[in-house]
Design an enzyme around this catalytic site. Structure first.
Site, PDB file in Angstrom:
ATOM      1  N   ASP A  12      37.216  45.576  58.849  1.00 45.35           N
ATOM      2  CA  ASP A  12      37.016  44.317  59.556  1.00 45.35           C
ATOM      3  C   ASP A  12      37.907  43.272  58.879  1.00 45.35           C
ATOM      4  O   ASP A  12      38.362  43.473  57.748  1.00 45.35           O
ATOM      5  CB  ASP A  12      35.533  43.946  59.470  1.00 45.35           C
ATOM      6  CG  ASP A  12      35.245  42.550  59.957  1.00 45.35           C
ATOM      7  OD1 ASP A  12      35.607  42.233  61.098  1.00 45.35           O
ATOM      8  OD2 ASP A  12      34.663  41.764  59.183  1.00 45.35           O
ATOM      9  N   ASP A  14      37.715  39.077  59.135  1.00 46.59           N
ATOM     10  CA  ASP A  14      37.043  37.901  58.580  1.00 46.59           C
ATOM     11  C   ASP A  14      35.777  38.305  57.827  1.00 46.59           C
ATOM     12  O   ASP A  14      34.885  38.945  58.387  1.00 46.59           O
ATOM     13  CB  ASP A  14      36.669  36.930  59.706  1.00 46.59           C
ATOM     14  CG  ASP A  14      37.884  36.398  60.440  1.00 46.59           C
ATOM     15  OD1 ASP A  14      38.603  35.576  59.861  1.00 46.59           O
ATOM     16  OD2 ASP A  14      38.112  36.823  61.591  1.00 46.59           O
TER      17      ASP A  14
END
EC number: 3.1.3.18
Length: 227
Positions: A12, A14
């Site tokens: 992922d 952020d």
């Protein structure tokens, strides 16, 4: 737990690979200032991140007095996106140890994928600004497909483009854990991300307090114990 076989390592963005809270906070505060609302600090905003910019604005409004008497979120969104796009990497940086992990993964022959709900154009802009794009074989943002995490089409497409082989996803929120479950992929959850829920309570496969912890969970990176 024995180290997991892994050919494809997916991250992922952020809250996992990059601490983008400083710039997201500035963009949200830009919108709030236009409404004469008080500014929020990065620690508060980091727990609001997830599910897109519109949801972040919605949460920011709720935290500073509610949505009554202000323009609709859809009308505030362009100002947020314009400001954020112009300042996307002013204060955002990879989390400590993240780049070293990418180096180790590449040296071990792993293929790297990025699976993020951030829009594709902003994903590419941030990754380019931080000199991270070249590490990744595949990067798919949240608006590039018909669905985004936790919809399995998102992670499944990353997997398909990476190629055959066992995969592991690293993330920081319940959305990442749900995405992994939907696609049958183990999920390592970082404890330093943006989730308002403690990482240990998210139900991931293993917990990461430091990116150095990843090595002992992935067979290609695991080192023999010293005696």
């Amino acid at each position: 737990m024995a180290p997991l076989d892994c050919r494809n390592l997916i991250l992922d963005l952020d809250g996992t690979l990059v601490d983008s809270a400083p710039d997201l906070t500035r963009a949200l505060n830009h919108v709030l200032a236009s409404l004469d609302r008080p500014a929020l600090d990065p620690q508060t905003v980091r727990h609001m991140v997830g599910q897109g910019a519109a949801k972040l604005i919605e949460r920011g409004l709720a935290h500073t007095g509610g949505a009554e008497g202000v323009p609709a979120v859809a009308d505030l969104l362009p100002g947020f996106l314009d400001f954020y796009g112009a300042h996307i990497a002013d204060g955002s940086r990879p989390f400590p140890g993240a780049v070293d992990l990418l180096d180790r993964a590449r040296a071990a022959g792993l293929r790297l994928g990025l699976c993020t709900n951030k829009p594709q154009a902003m994903t590419e802009a941030l990754m380019d600004a931080l000199d991270l794009s070249d590490y990744f074989d595949v990067m798919i943002g949240g608006d590039a497909l018909s669905g985004r995490k936790p919809d399995p089409v998102h992670l499944d497409t990353v997997l398909a483009r990476l190629g055959d082989g066992p995969a592991v996803l690293l993330g920081d929120t319940a959305t990442d854990v749900a995405a992994g479950r939907a696609s049958g992929v183990p999920v390592g959850v970082v404890s330093f991300g943006f989730s308002a829920i403690p990482a240990a309570e998210l139900g991931g496969t293993f917990l990461i307090d430091d990116f150095a912890d990843v090595d002992r969970h992935l067979a290609p990176l695991a080192r023999p114990a010293r005696v």
